[in-house]
Write a protein that holds these residues in place. Structure first.
Motif, short mmCIF file in Angstrom:
data_model
loop_
_atom_site.label_atom_id
_atom_site.label_comp_id
_atom_site.label_asym_id
_atom_site.label_seq_id
_atom_site.Cartn_x
_atom_site.Cartn_y
_atom_site.Cartn_z
N ALA A 87 1.54 -0.79 0.04
CA ALA A 87 0.05 0.43 -0.02
C ALA A 87 0.95 0.93 0.24
CB ALA A 87 -0.93 0.14 0.97
N ALA A 88 2.28 1.04 1.10
CA ALA A 88 2.58 2.12 0.51
C ALA A 88 3.66 2.95 -1.06
CB ALA A 88 3.77 2.10 1.72
N GLU A 89 3.49 1.40 -1.12
CA GLU A 89 4.96 1.47 -2.47
C GLU A 89 3.28 2.35 -3.38
OE1 GLU A 89 5.96 -2.12 -3.62
OE2 GLU A 89 8.05 -1.88 -1.80
N LYS A 90 2.07 1.71 -3.53
CA LYS A 90 1.27 1.85 -4.43
C LYS A 90 1.20 3.63 -4.14
CE LYS A 90 -3.18 1.20 -6.19
NZ LYS A 90 -4.28 0.69 -6.01
N ALA A 91 1.09 3.87 -3.33
CA ALA A 91 0.06 5.27 -2.16
C ALA A 91 2.22 6.04 -3.02
CB ALA A 91 0.56 6.18 -1.34
N GLU A 92 3.42 5.92 -2.61
CA GLU A 92 4.21 6.95 -3.41
C GLU A 92 4.51 6.64 -5.26
OE1 GLU A 92 7.70 8.80 -3.89
OE2 GLU A 92 6.85 8.06 -2.60
N LYS A 93 3.70 5.40 -5.87
CA LYS A 93 4.03 6.04 -7.27
C LYS A 93 2.78 6.90 -7.49
CE LYS A 93 5.05 0.61 -8.03
NZ LYS A 93 4.67 -0.46 -8.85
N LEU A 94 1.78 6.23 -6.46
CA LEU A 94 0.58 7.77 -7.45
C LEU A 94 0.76 9.44 -6.75
CD1 LEU A 94 -2.73 6.12 -6.19
CD2 LEU A 94 -1.62 6.46 -8.63
N ARG A 95 1.26 9.41 -5.67
CA ARG A 95 2.34 10.55 -5.52
C ARG A 95 3.20 10.79 -6.79
NH1 ARG A 95 6.57 12.76 -3.98
NH2 ARG A 95 7.47 10.66 -3.42
N ALA A 96 4.59 10.31 -6.83
CA ALA A 96 4.94 10.79 -7.93
C ALA A 96 4.39 10.81 -9.22
CB ALA A 96 6.69 9.59 -7.70
N ARG A 97 3.55 10.10 -9.51
CA ARG A 97 2.36 10.42 -10.86
C ARG A 97 1.79 11.63 -10.69
NH1 ARG A 97 -0.89 5.77 -12.07
NH2 ARG A 97 0.57 4.39 -12.37
N ALA A 98 1.48 11.71 -10.18
CA ALA A 98 0.44 13.20 -9.51
C ALA A 98 1.46 14.15 -9.75
CB ALA A 98 -0.47 13.29 -7.84
N GLU A 99 2.73 14.42 -8.89
CA GLU A 99 4.14 15.68 -9.02
C GLU A 99 4.36 15.52 -10.55
OE1 GLU A 99 6.94 14.28 -6.15
OE2 GLU A 99 5.86 15.41 -5.17
N ALA A 100 4.75 14.16 -11.34
CA ALA A 100 5.31 14.29 -12.31
C ALA A 100 4.19 15.39 -13.93
CB ALA A 100 5.69 13.09 -13.09
N GLU A 101 3.24 14.59 -13.97
CA GLU A 101 1.85 15.32 -14.10
C GLU A 101 1.96 16.43 -13.99
OE1 GLU A 101 -0.58 16.46 -16.89
OE2 GLU A 101 0.00 14.39 -17.07
#
Length: 144
Positions: A87-101
């Motif tokens: 769950a933490a890894e998924k949240a980090e990926k989503l956060r990184a994707r949102a920051e990149a966007e």
């Protein structure tokens, strides 16, 4: 595949690995990959008496081992242990994707602003045409 080190001779013995001390080395692998509850429990009981149970489980968790009994835990039990990590890894990926966007969006906006400024500079002919600038050129063109 053999490990070759340019600083050590090739005839040195391989250093021991935790698997060398695993009790399951003498068991049939099918026992550890069975879907039968009795086999799973039998595999776990073998693991519970193993001196390298902790290392085995840690390796399985690190590798996200997709099947079998490792370190006295089934795949389903390991998934429960890994759930917060996943769950933490998924949240980090989503956060990184949102920051990149967000960074891409800001870059596009900056490009649009720069393009508008460049266009305004190109159209700003006030020094040559007087104080009317581009509006005067447009009005003169339309009147003609």
């Amino acid at each position: 595949m053999s490990f070759r080190n340019k600083y050590a001779p090739n005839n040195l013995p391989r250093p021991p690995h935790w698997r060398d001390f695993a009790v399951c080395r003498d068991e049939k692998p099918d026992l550890f990959y069975s879907d039968q509850p009795t086999d799973i429990e039998a595999a776990k009981s073998v693991c519970r008496g193993c001196p390298v149970q902790a290392e085995c489980l840690a390796g399985a968790l690190d590798r996200r081992e997709p099947a079998g009994v490792w370190g006295a835990m089934s795949h389903e039990e390991r998934q429960v242990v890994l759930a917060p990590v996943l769950a933490a890894e998924k949240a980090e990926k989503l956060r990184a994707r949102a920051e990149a966007e967000q960074a891409r969006r800001e870059a596009r906006e900056q490009q649009a602003v720069q393009a508008a400024l460049d266009t305004a500079r190109l159209l700003d002919v006030r020094p040559a045409l007087g104080t009317e600038g581009a509006a005067g050129v447009l009005a003169a063109t339309c009147a003609a």
